[in-house]
Design an enzyme around this catalytic site. Structure first.
Site, PDB file in Angstrom:
ATOM      1  N   HIS A 117       6.008  -9.847   5.047  1.00  8.11           N
ATOM      2  CA  HIS A 117       5.988  -8.492   4.486  1.00  8.11           C
ATOM      3  C   HIS A 117       5.748  -7.466   5.588  1.00  8.11           C
ATOM      4  CE1 HIS A 117       4.732  -5.596   1.153  1.00  8.11           C
ATOM      5  NE2 HIS A 117       4.237  -5.000   2.233  1.00  8.11           N
ATOM      6  N   GLU A 118       4.755  -7.715   6.442  1.00  7.77           N
ATOM      7  CA  GLU A 118       4.423  -6.744   7.491  1.00  7.77           C
ATOM      8  C   GLU A 118       5.503  -6.697   8.569  1.00  7.77           C
ATOM      9  OE1 GLU A 118       2.207  -4.657   6.853  1.00  7.77           O
ATOM     10  OE2 GLU A 118       1.309  -5.753   5.188  1.00  7.77           O
ATOM     11  N   LEU A 150       0.813  -1.206   0.000  1.00  9.44           N
ATOM     12  CA  LEU A 150       0.000   0.000   0.000  1.00  9.44           C
ATOM     13  C   LEU A 150       0.850   1.260   0.000  1.00  9.44           C
ATOM     14  CD1 LEU A 150      -2.841  -1.012   2.482  1.00  9.44           C
ATOM     15  CD2 LEU A 150      -2.707  -1.332   0.004  1.00  9.44           C
TER      16      LEU A 150
END
Length: 208
Positions: A162-163, A121
């Site tokens: 990823h986070e 994002l």
């Protein structure tokens, strides 16, 4: 096999979007190049209503931006925390948040790398192949300070890795070659306005 896991525990069903979003406010999503995304975040040391409200805001922001996960530094908050609502490759939905996450190291002999498309994002509009292990185990706490262990496979494992990268000050571009990073940034230049128009439309629909 249960079809939904919330905070790592199986449940019969869970609303979509998650109820946290109904209590939240939309926040601005930070973009690659902003300092908060490129340094390790601070540990969460205070648990209470402010943390719970941040989690609510992050859930709503994630849905408005059409994401599967969102870290606190992606809304400009320098804390080790992320939320997620993400399926694995078998279609099992995983929903929750994790505070002060740490990714377990995997034995190289027992892991399999999947080189598949990944977006972010904070890198609006770009999708690039990134190799990630097909399994992930993340340890941390919930918003009340209770210990958590979250395990994922396939796409959900990718989300967890990823986070966790985000709270460590890494974006997925950091895992690309110079050539692929340049291609990702070209995609952002081409698609960013379209991505932000969709987000603005969703936000407007919420407020109408």
């Amino acid at each position: 096999m249960p079809r939904v896991f919330v905070q790592g525990r199986p449940v019969d069903s869970y609303p979509r979007p998650a109820p946290e979003a109904g209590r939240g406010n939309v926040r601005r999503v930070t973009e690659v190049g902003e300092e908060v995304l490129h340094r390790p975040s601070r540990d969460v040391t205070e648990f209470g209503p402010d943390l719970a409200a941040l989690i609510d805001d992050m859930f709503l922001t994630m849905y408005v931006a059409d994401g599967a996960g969102l870290a606190a530094n992606q809304v400009g908050v320098d804390l080790r925390l992320f939320v997620y609502d993400c399926p694995n490759d078998d279609g099992v939905r995983h929903v929750g948040h994790i505070v002060n996450p740490v990714l377990d190291p995997l034995d190289p002999a027992g892991r399999r790398l999947l080189d598949e498309g990944e977006g972010c994002l904070s890198v609006p509009g770009a999708v690039m192949d990134v190799p990630r292990p097909d399994r992930a185990v993340v340890r941390g706490l919930d918003k009340d300070g209770t210990a958590l262990v979250i395990e994922g496979t396939g796409y959900f494992a990718r989300c967890l890795a990823h986070e966790t990268d985000h709270v460590n000050g890494q974006v997925y571009l950091d895992r690309l070659s110079k050539r692929d990073r340049k291609e990702a940034l070209r995609q952002v230049a081409d698609r960013r306005d379209e991505v932000f128009a969709r987000r603005a439309a969703r936000t407007a629909a919420l407020n109408s």
